[in-house]
Write a protein that holds these residues in place. Sequence first.
Motif, PDB file in Angstrom:
ATOM      1  N   ILE A 170      -5.140  35.852  -1.656  1.00  0.00           N
ATOM      2  CA  ILE A 170      -4.579  36.721  -0.628  1.00  0.00           C
ATOM      3  C   ILE A 170      -5.636  37.758  -0.274  1.00  0.00           C
ATOM      4  O   ILE A 170      -6.165  38.435  -1.161  1.00  0.00           O
ATOM      5  N   LEU A 171      -5.958  37.867   1.003  1.00  0.00           N
ATOM      6  CA  LEU A 171      -6.911  38.864   1.477  1.00  0.00           C
ATOM      7  C   LEU A 171      -6.125  40.035   2.051  1.00  0.00           C
ATOM      8  O   LEU A 171      -5.525  39.929   3.119  1.00  0.00           O
ATOM      9  N   TYR A 172      -6.115  41.151   1.317  1.00  0.00           N
ATOM     10  CA  TYR A 172      -5.409  42.341   1.776  1.00  0.00           C
ATOM     11  C   TYR A 172      -6.318  43.193   2.655  1.00  0.00           C
ATOM     12  O   TYR A 172      -7.539  43.235   2.469  1.00  0.00           O
ATOM     13  N   GLY A 173      -5.713  43.901   3.560  1.00  0.00           N
ATOM     14  CA  GLY A 173      -6.455  44.832   4.398  1.00  0.00           C
ATOM     15  C   GLY A 173      -5.550  45.376   5.484  1.00  0.00           C
ATOM     16  O   GLY A 173      -4.683  44.651   6.004  1.00  0.00           O
ATOM     17  N   ARG A 174      -5.741  46.646   5.806  1.00  0.00           N
ATOM     18  CA  ARG A 174      -4.940  47.236   6.880  1.00  0.00           C
ATOM     19  C   ARG A 174      -5.369  46.664   8.226  1.00  0.00           C
ATOM     20  O   ARG A 174      -6.393  46.005   8.340  1.00  0.00           O
ATOM     21  N   ARG A 175      -4.573  46.944   9.249  1.00  0.00           N
ATOM     22  CA  ARG A 175      -4.933  46.505  10.594  1.00  0.00           C
ATOM     23  C   ARG A 175      -6.278  47.107  10.983  1.00  0.00           C
ATOM     24  O   ARG A 175      -6.506  48.298  10.792  1.00  0.00           O
ATOM     25  N   GLY A 176      -7.133  46.276  11.538  1.00  0.00           N
ATOM     26  CA  GLY A 176      -8.417  46.760  12.001  1.00  0.00           C
ATOM     27  C   GLY A 176      -9.538  46.663  10.993  1.00  0.00           C
ATOM     28  O   GLY A 176     -10.687  46.974  11.311  1.00  0.00           O
ATOM     29  N   GLY A 233     -10.707  43.931   9.681  1.00  0.00           N
ATOM     30  CA  GLY A 233     -11.524  42.734   9.891  1.00  0.00           C
ATOM     31  C   GLY A 233     -11.019  41.476   9.217  1.00  0.00           C
ATOM     32  O   GLY A 233     -11.780  40.508   9.083  1.00  0.00           O
ATOM     33  N   LYS A 234      -9.751  41.434   8.819  1.00  0.00           N
ATOM     34  CA  LYS A 234      -9.223  40.236   8.151  1.00  0.00           C
ATOM     35  C   LYS A 234      -9.329  39.001   9.040  1.00  0.00           C
ATOM     36  O   LYS A 234      -9.765  37.936   8.599  1.00  0.00           O
ATOM     37  N   THR A 235      -8.908  39.156  10.297  1.00  0.00           N
ATOM     38  CA  THR A 235      -8.923  38.015  11.214  1.00  0.00           C
ATOM     39  C   THR A 235     -10.341  37.511  11.434  1.00  0.00           C
ATOM     40  O   THR A 235     -10.579  36.295  11.478  1.00  0.00           O
ATOM     41  N   HIS A 236     -11.290  38.424  11.555  1.00  0.00           N
ATOM     42  CA  HIS A 236     -12.689  38.016  11.752  1.00  0.00           C
ATOM     43  C   HIS A 236     -13.190  37.235  10.532  1.00  0.00           C
ATOM     44  O   HIS A 236     -13.808  36.163  10.673  1.00  0.00           O
ATOM     45  N   VAL A 237     -12.909  37.742   9.345  1.00  0.00           N
ATOM     46  CA  VAL A 237     -13.360  37.084   8.115  1.00  0.00           C
ATOM     47  C   VAL A 237     -12.729  35.696   7.980  1.00  0.00           C
ATOM     48  O   VAL A 237     -13.425  34.707   7.683  1.00  0.00           O
ATOM     49  N   LEU A 238     -11.420  35.615   8.197  1.00  0.00           N
ATOM     50  CA  LEU A 238     -10.725  34.337   8.027  1.00  0.00           C
ATOM     51  C   LEU A 238     -11.117  33.335   9.103  1.00  0.00           C
ATOM     52  O   LEU A 238     -11.221  32.130   8.833  1.00  0.00           O
ATOM     53  N   LYS A 247     -12.128  18.577   1.776  1.00  0.00           N
ATOM     54  CA  LYS A 247     -11.070  19.475   1.314  1.00  0.00           C
ATOM     55  C   LYS A 247     -10.154  19.873   2.468  1.00  0.00           C
ATOM     56  O   LYS A 247     -10.549  19.826   3.636  1.00  0.00           O
ATOM     57  N   LEU A 248      -8.958  20.280   2.104  1.00  0.00           N
ATOM     58  CA  LEU A 248      -7.999  20.820   3.075  1.00  0.00           C
ATOM     59  C   LEU A 248      -7.870  22.322   2.847  1.00  0.00           C
ATOM     60  O   LEU A 248      -7.475  22.767   1.779  1.00  0.00           O
ATOM     61  N   TRP A 249      -8.242  23.110   3.861  1.00  0.00           N
ATOM     62  CA  TRP A 249      -8.138  24.570   3.796  1.00  0.00           C
ATOM     63  C   TRP A 249      -6.990  25.018   4.695  1.00  0.00           C
ATOM     64  O   TRP A 249      -6.960  24.697   5.889  1.00  0.00           O
ATOM     65  N   ILE A 250      -6.026  25.720   4.122  1.00  0.00           N
ATOM     66  CA  ILE A 250      -4.922  26.294   4.891  1.00  0.00           C
ATOM     67  C   ILE A 250      -5.150  27.802   4.955  1.00  0.00           C
ATOM     68  O   ILE A 250      -5.094  28.491   3.931  1.00  0.00           O
ATOM     69  N   ILE A 251      -5.428  28.314   6.142  1.00  0.00           N
ATOM     70  CA  ILE A 251      -5.730  29.738   6.330  1.00  0.00           C
ATOM     71  C   ILE A 251      -4.598  30.355   7.140  1.00  0.00           C
ATOM     72  O   ILE A 251      -4.479  30.101   8.343  1.00  0.00           O
ATOM     73  N   ALA A 252      -3.760  31.141   6.480  1.00  0.00           N
ATOM     74  CA  ALA A 252      -2.586  31.745   7.122  1.00  0.00           C
ATOM     75  C   ALA A 252      -2.860  33.222   7.380  1.00  0.00           C
ATOM     76  O   ALA A 252      -2.883  34.033   6.455  1.00  0.00           O
ATOM     77  N   ALA A 267      -6.949  21.114  -2.164  1.00  0.00           N
ATOM     78  CA  ALA A 267      -6.286  22.020  -1.214  1.00  0.00           C
ATOM     79  C   ALA A 267      -6.576  23.458  -1.610  1.00  0.00           C
ATOM     80  O   ALA A 267      -6.548  23.810  -2.792  1.00  0.00           O
ATOM     81  N   SER A 268      -6.860  24.293  -0.622  1.00  0.00           N
ATOM     82  CA  SER A 268      -7.126  25.710  -0.860  1.00  0.00           C
ATOM     83  C   SER A 268      -6.383  26.525   0.187  1.00  0.00           C
ATOM     84  O   SER A 268      -6.492  26.259   1.386  1.00  0.00           O
ATOM     85  N   VAL A 269      -5.616  27.512  -0.263  1.00  0.00           N
ATOM     86  CA  VAL A 269      -4.802  28.334   0.635  1.00  0.00           C
ATOM     87  C   VAL A 269      -5.320  29.769   0.621  1.00  0.00           C
ATOM     88  O   VAL A 269      -5.511  30.360  -0.448  1.00  0.00           O
ATOM     89  N   LYS A 270      -5.549  30.325   1.806  1.00  0.00           N
ATOM     90  CA  LYS A 270      -5.967  31.718   1.971  1.00  0.00           C
ATOM     91  C   LYS A 270      -4.957  32.419   2.876  1.00  0.00           C
ATOM     92  O   LYS A 270      -4.577  31.890   3.922  1.00  0.00           O
TER      93      LYS A 270
END
Length: 522
Positions: free
Chosen positions: A45-51, A53-58, A222-227, A255-258
Amino acid sequence: MNDQINRAILQLHKRAEKYTDEELVETFVDVGPLFTLLQNSDHQILYGRRGTGKTHVLSYLKRIQTNKGDCSVYLDLRTIGSTGGLYSDTSIPLAERATRLLVDVLSSIHDQILDFTLLNDENIDLSKIGPPLESLADAFTEVKIEGPIETEETTTTSGTEKSGLTIGVSQTGVLANMNSQDEQTKGKTQRKATSGLEKHRIHFPAIQHHFKSVIENLNGKKLWIIADEWAEIPLDLQPFLGDLLRRSLFPLFGASVKIGAIEHRSNFKISKEGSEYIGIEIGADVSSVNMDEYMVFDNDDNLATEFFERLIFKHINPHLPEAIKFNSSSQLLNAAFTQKGAFTEFVRATEGVPRDAINILSQAALKARNEKISLVNLRAAARVWYTRDKEKSVSSKENALTLLRWIIDEVLGNRNARAFLLQTDVKNSLIDFLYDSRVIHLIKQSIAGQDKPGIRYNVYSIDYGCYVDLINTNRAPKGLFQAETDEGIEFIQVPMNDYRAIRRAILDLEEFKKSTKTQQLI
């Protein structure tokens, strides 16, 4: 040249989804070992407040793994499903809302895997992966009718009738001939009518089995699931989506889930009797990474400065005319800022939030016009951004702005500090809201003082925009907070883990409650 640099700054996108895949790769800036950790195949789980950069990283992770040949599925949970507001409609039973959410998520995963196989048909045998994909679709679209089933029988009759008169003249006289024809056909049809409710059924073991077959036929990929945008799912439904991922994908090799989430807006687990639970258990099922730990200025000034220097260079340089593009970030900084101290102040003003950094820089470029960006420009820009965006956002929640102003008066006004301590076990929705709104920032966790044995505290700093007007006055903050160390009582500039005494820095929220009750009585 400065007018061209400032125009380039004003062209910067404020959100990662506005960038193309190529631009996301070109503008990505890693911070410490963050991306190395995310490339680990463990579920995270990648935690981070809005802004932050979570979306950019993922999005960057998806692009990198896709380039390696893996099947990368990116789920923007803001756009899952076709019926607006369905998931948050409390008039619909919880079980039905949760099931529809799971069906929509599984459908999106299935479709993206199918697209991947069609684009890679030279390496993947469609005749082998096709059946398990079809079985997967059948498994999550299975419908059960709850209610009576009726059979209706109808009889239909159709017919035709023909008649006519023929008249003619011959040598023998007048001839007349009349004829008629009647045809009739009968048929019987049956129609089955169902009444009751259609309900989807999702059998987790079957889903897991089909996913396993799909992965086995990806030809070693591999199967990567990025939610991403986990916080957009209603809190009461989040554990059910987590349970689907845990039961269907977590046990599978390959399988790897982020998951990209906001910590205070996440609900991953519903505890049941004994050790049973619905959802995901942090630490046992997944590990977590917090972006704020890498990017807050007061945690590591060198790391934060290096990050924002590279971020500015990678974002601005592509927008510059070829004739004035820079070869290094240091060249760009020298050309864009009046002095090194101006850039240092800019980094402090961002409080480790890339989106705030781009907005503050845009405001500063607007004020600088055709000149280099100065310290005065940056402070004015930070003030405008705080007032226009952050304070306005805080005022949308009842009592949040009142609490913020009380904290400012107590910490900045009475203590000449810019940070405070709260017990780690204190849960307060308004504090969480102020944190999510980026007007207070968590800069250190679990510190202790000998005068408060057995109690741990988190360190929160007040946003730069709250005290920018106090800089260079006798009311300016003297440090983060006051504490007693081996050297005596002093203002702390960089937080440590342990102190002799920290009582001067502790913020008691009960005092705020008492003050608000007094004001209501007045």
